[in-house]
Design an enzyme around this catalytic site. Structure first.
Site, PDB file in Angstrom:
ATOM      1  N   GLU A 117       8.707  -1.581   5.772  1.00  0.00           N
ATOM      2  CA  GLU A 117       9.303  -1.275   4.466  1.00  0.00           C
ATOM      3  C   GLU A 117      10.254  -0.110   4.627  1.00  0.00           C
ATOM      4  O   GLU A 117      10.336   0.495   5.707  1.00  0.00           O
ATOM      5  CB  GLU A 117       8.196  -1.003   3.433  1.00  0.00           C
ATOM      6  CG  GLU A 117       7.420  -2.280   3.125  1.00  0.00           C
ATOM      7  CD  GLU A 117       6.313  -2.102   2.109  1.00  0.00           C
ATOM      8  OE1 GLU A 117       6.436  -1.216   1.260  1.00  0.00           O
ATOM      9  OE2 GLU A 117       5.335  -2.852   2.176  1.00  0.00           O
ATOM     10  N   HIS A 232      10.804   1.910  -8.634  1.00  0.00           N
ATOM     11  CA  HIS A 232      10.892   0.922  -7.558  1.00  0.00           C
ATOM     12  C   HIS A 232      12.238   0.234  -7.692  1.00  0.00           C
ATOM     13  O   HIS A 232      12.646  -0.122  -8.798  1.00  0.00           O
ATOM     14  CB  HIS A 232       9.746  -0.094  -7.672  1.00  0.00           C
ATOM     15  CG  HIS A 232       9.579  -0.920  -6.428  1.00  0.00           C
ATOM     16  ND1 HIS A 232      10.471  -1.905  -6.082  1.00  0.00           N
ATOM     17  CD2 HIS A 232       8.650  -0.883  -5.445  1.00  0.00           C
ATOM     18  CE1 HIS A 232      10.084  -2.445  -4.927  1.00  0.00           C
ATOM     19  NE2 HIS A 232       8.982  -1.833  -4.520  1.00  0.00           N
ATOM     20  N   ARG A 276      13.354   4.919  -0.963  1.00  0.00           N
ATOM     21  CA  ARG A 276      13.284   4.151  -2.210  1.00  0.00           C
ATOM     22  C   ARG A 276      14.163   4.719  -3.320  1.00  0.00           C
ATOM     23  O   ARG A 276      14.813   3.983  -4.061  1.00  0.00           O
ATOM     24  CB  ARG A 276      11.811   4.149  -2.649  1.00  0.00           C
ATOM     25  CG  ARG A 276      11.475   3.143  -3.656  1.00  0.00           C
ATOM     26  CD  ARG A 276       9.978   3.059  -3.830  1.00  0.00           C
ATOM     27  NE  ARG A 276       9.401   2.072  -2.936  1.00  0.00           N
ATOM     28  CZ  ARG A 276       8.110   1.743  -2.933  1.00  0.00           C
ATOM     29  NH1 ARG A 276       7.278   2.337  -3.765  1.00  0.00           N
ATOM     30  NH2 ARG A 276       7.654   0.832  -2.115  1.00  0.00           N
ATOM     31  N   HIS A 337       7.562   3.054 -11.435  1.00  0.00           N
ATOM     32  CA  HIS A 337       6.598   2.471 -10.507  1.00  0.00           C
ATOM     33  C   HIS A 337       5.451   3.405 -10.182  1.00  0.00           C
ATOM     34  O   HIS A 337       4.301   2.975 -10.102  1.00  0.00           O
ATOM     35  CB  HIS A 337       7.359   2.098  -9.240  1.00  0.00           C
ATOM     36  CG  HIS A 337       6.550   1.391  -8.199  1.00  0.00           C
ATOM     37  ND1 HIS A 337       5.924   0.185  -8.430  1.00  0.00           N
ATOM     38  CD2 HIS A 337       6.263   1.709  -6.906  1.00  0.00           C
ATOM     39  CE1 HIS A 337       5.291  -0.218  -7.324  1.00  0.00           C
ATOM     40  NE2 HIS A 337       5.478   0.697  -6.402  1.00  0.00           N
ATOM     41  N   ARG A 372       7.757   9.053  -2.840  1.00  0.00           N
ATOM     42  CA  ARG A 372       6.687   8.503  -1.986  1.00  0.00           C
ATOM     43  C   ARG A 372       7.225   7.474  -1.000  1.00  0.00           C
ATOM     44  O   ARG A 372       8.025   6.610  -1.361  1.00  0.00           O
ATOM     45  CB  ARG A 372       5.622   7.844  -2.874  1.00  0.00           C
ATOM     46  CG  ARG A 372       4.517   7.169  -2.089  1.00  0.00           C
ATOM     47  CD  ARG A 372       3.417   6.697  -3.003  1.00  0.00           C
ATOM     48  NE  ARG A 372       3.820   5.675  -3.937  1.00  0.00           N
ATOM     49  CZ  ARG A 372       3.972   4.382  -3.635  1.00  0.00           C
ATOM     50  NH1 ARG A 372       3.794   3.948  -2.397  1.00  0.00           N
ATOM     51  NH2 ARG A 372       4.305   3.523  -4.576  1.00  0.00           N
TER      52      ARG A 372
END
Ligand code: SIN
Length: 539
Positions: A117, A232, A276, A337, A372
């Protein structure tokens, strides 16, 4: 001792299972046991289990994603304890996916299938049932819980923490009949998750209304990092569309604008696999430049059989929305998110109030800093739940290292910005702003989405604070009222925290202060001036 655990995601279930070996445990949860954000998790669990990987490589990626704001000790604990905790899950029977690729044994030393990811330098995200990792973990942990001596109270909503002589000694709840009830406890572990419903669009389940953070706030616990809300990058941009896992981009899907251009390649060297927050803002900018039309996630470059087999749940979800993603792009947009901030804790989950611990998304250990790293949240729930369960009966140190060693910048919130006013009907300037509760939630979500969202500035934040201050709720009675009170409390605090941080850092992006200020505190923390007891606030 009697330990009350609030919440039934990975953190609450893990804490309950672990604590039940030595203590009398009651687990309280607002919905059914399986109603948690964990059950929605798709990508998997990031963990340095492979022979090509190490805790220090995982730590380095976590720090880069966190925009340099994560706490070193918390990150070290997360990455070092992680492998043992994932082995615990394997031992409990979580059906992590396996690979038949013969090179895997040489490369990783095992046959676990691994995904990649954003911002991960290694393939280290272990997953189950393709894209239904969270549901597989939740199911296994619920089964394990049923084999322990734990009192389980479903459909029981936390309304407040009970504070006596400076310590938390229980919880007030609405039971499954909606009746108020008090449960005494020697220790309370909050594992009640996040607050995605502060925003109009979220990947979170309906139960994610910040009840734990708000109750801790009203009781007088220190809260930190509330301005760091993760969006997100890819929610399916259709009505009620859900999460589209980052793992899809990890496998090679790309993002395209309406002209078919891969816009992320011009935004960051890692393109679709940038941190992200960077991808979320890149998508929002591209959508704005094409008049609000959503960008497309294009997975057509992947082998169709692989795509369908690796992501069966997402294949069903995209098909239900009318798309064949093996042949066409699907519209995606950012959505709220994950809360990086929450109740400030040390690495054992201890908060500023004796008797109160917090783990998982409700907590702020500092492990995520300002953004995160993907798939670190399930790992966080596991690691810190075990540490907290082991710490409930350990004497507290004289000086707690809340949110690690960064040094908290704690502010007592003055009356004018006191979020707890939301719990009492008041009059503002002689005008009664009492609003019916459906309107309050909608107003909170609109204000937060428009002004305390992906991009922020001083004017918008000031307007948001005025609008939120004008909202007044009646004395809460039912679950929905209590949720609205929690959302309003947290919205006010989040707007205050976002207005205070006059720089951009990770998920907190200020268009009027686009640069990071190296002199700004790593963490802003807040304590309620009207808390029922004097608090131990770190120096
Ligand atoms: C995802 O699958 O993209 C979500 C994983 C996460 O939030 O860490």
């Amino acid at each position: 001792m009697h330990v009350v655990i609030v919440g039934s995601g990975i953190a609450g279930l893990t804490a309950a299972i672990r604590a039940s070996a030595r203590h009398d445990v009651t687990l309280v949860t607002k919905g059914a046991l399986a109603d948690s954000a964990t059950a929605y998790a798709q990508g998997g669990v990031a963990v340095a289990l492979g022979a090509d990987d190490s805790a220090s490589l995982h730590q380095a990626d976590t720090h880069v994603a966190a925009a340099g704001s994560a706490d070193a000790r918390a990150v070290e604990v997360l990455c070092a304890d992680g492998p043992a905790r994932v082995r615990d899950l394997l031992a409990l029977g979580v059906p992590f996916d396996r690979t038949t690729d013969p090179s895997s044994l040489d490369r990783y030393g095992d046959d676990l299938a691994r995904g990649r990811e954003a911002a991960h330098g290694r393939w280290r995200v272990v997953h189950a049932d393709g894209d239904a990792t969270g549901a597989a973990i939740e199911r296994t942990l619920v089964d394990a819980l049923h084999r322990r001596h734990v009192t389980i109270l479903e459909r029981t909503c936390l309304t407040d923490l009970v504070v006596r002589d400076g310590a938390v000694v229980g919880v007030d709840v609405l039971d499954l009949l909606g009746e108020p009830r008090r449960i005494d406890a020697d220790a309370v572990v909050l594992a009640s998750g996040g607050a995605g419903h502060l925003y109009r669009e979220t990947t979170n389940p309906l139960v994610a209304t910040g009840d734990g953070q708000a109750a801790a706030w009203r009781a007088g616990a220190v809260l930190a990092d509330l301005e760091f809300v993760q969006f997100h990058p890819t929610r399916l941009a259709v009505p009620d569309g859900g999460l589209v896992s980052e793992a899809v981009r990890g496998e090679g899907a790309v993002l395209r604008d309406a002209r078919g251009r891969r816009f992320m390649t011009t935004v960051h060297p890692d393109a679709e696999l940038a941190p992200r927050d960077v991808v979320a803002r890149g998508i929002a900018a591209a959508a704005r430049d094409q008049g609000g039309e959503p960008v497309l996630l294009d997975a057509t470059g992947l082998d169709p059989a692989f795509l369908v087999g690796r992501f069966p749940g997402l294949t069903r979800a995209t098909r239900a929305a009318g798309f064949d993603w093996t042949r066409e792009g699907v519209p995606v947009a950012p959505a709220a998110h994950y809360s990086m901030g929450g109740v400030a804790t040390d690495a054992e989950g201890r908060t500023s109030i004796p008797g109160l611990l917090a783990v998982g998304e409700v907590a702020c250990t500092g492990v995520h800093g300002a953004n995160r790293l993907a798939s670190n949240s399930l790992l966080e729930g596991l690691v810190f739940a075990v540490r907290a369960a082991d710490a409930v009966d350990v004497p507290r140190p004289d000086r707690l290292r809340l949110r690690g060693d960064a040094g908290l910048h704690v502010t007592s919130v003055p009356a004018a910005a006191d979020a707890s006013r939301a719990s009492r009907p008041t009059r503002t300037g002689g005008t009664d702003h009492r609003t019916d509760t459906a309107d309050v939630r909608q107003t909170v979500q609109s204000v937060m989405t428009d002004h305390v969202g992906l991009l922020r500035d001083a004017t918008g934040l000031a307007g948001a604070r005025t609008a939120l201050d004008a909202l007044v709720l009646p004395e809460p009675t039912g679950v929905r009222d209590h949720e609205d009170r929690a959302l309003l409390d947290l919205a006010r605090l989040t707007a205050l925290a976002a207005a205070t941080r006059t720089e951009s850092r990770g998920a907190h992006a200020r268009t009027d202060h686009p640069d990071t200020d190296p002199a700004a505190p790593a963490s802003y923390a807040w304590v309620n001036e009207h808390a029922p007891v004097p608090q131990e606030v770190p120096a």
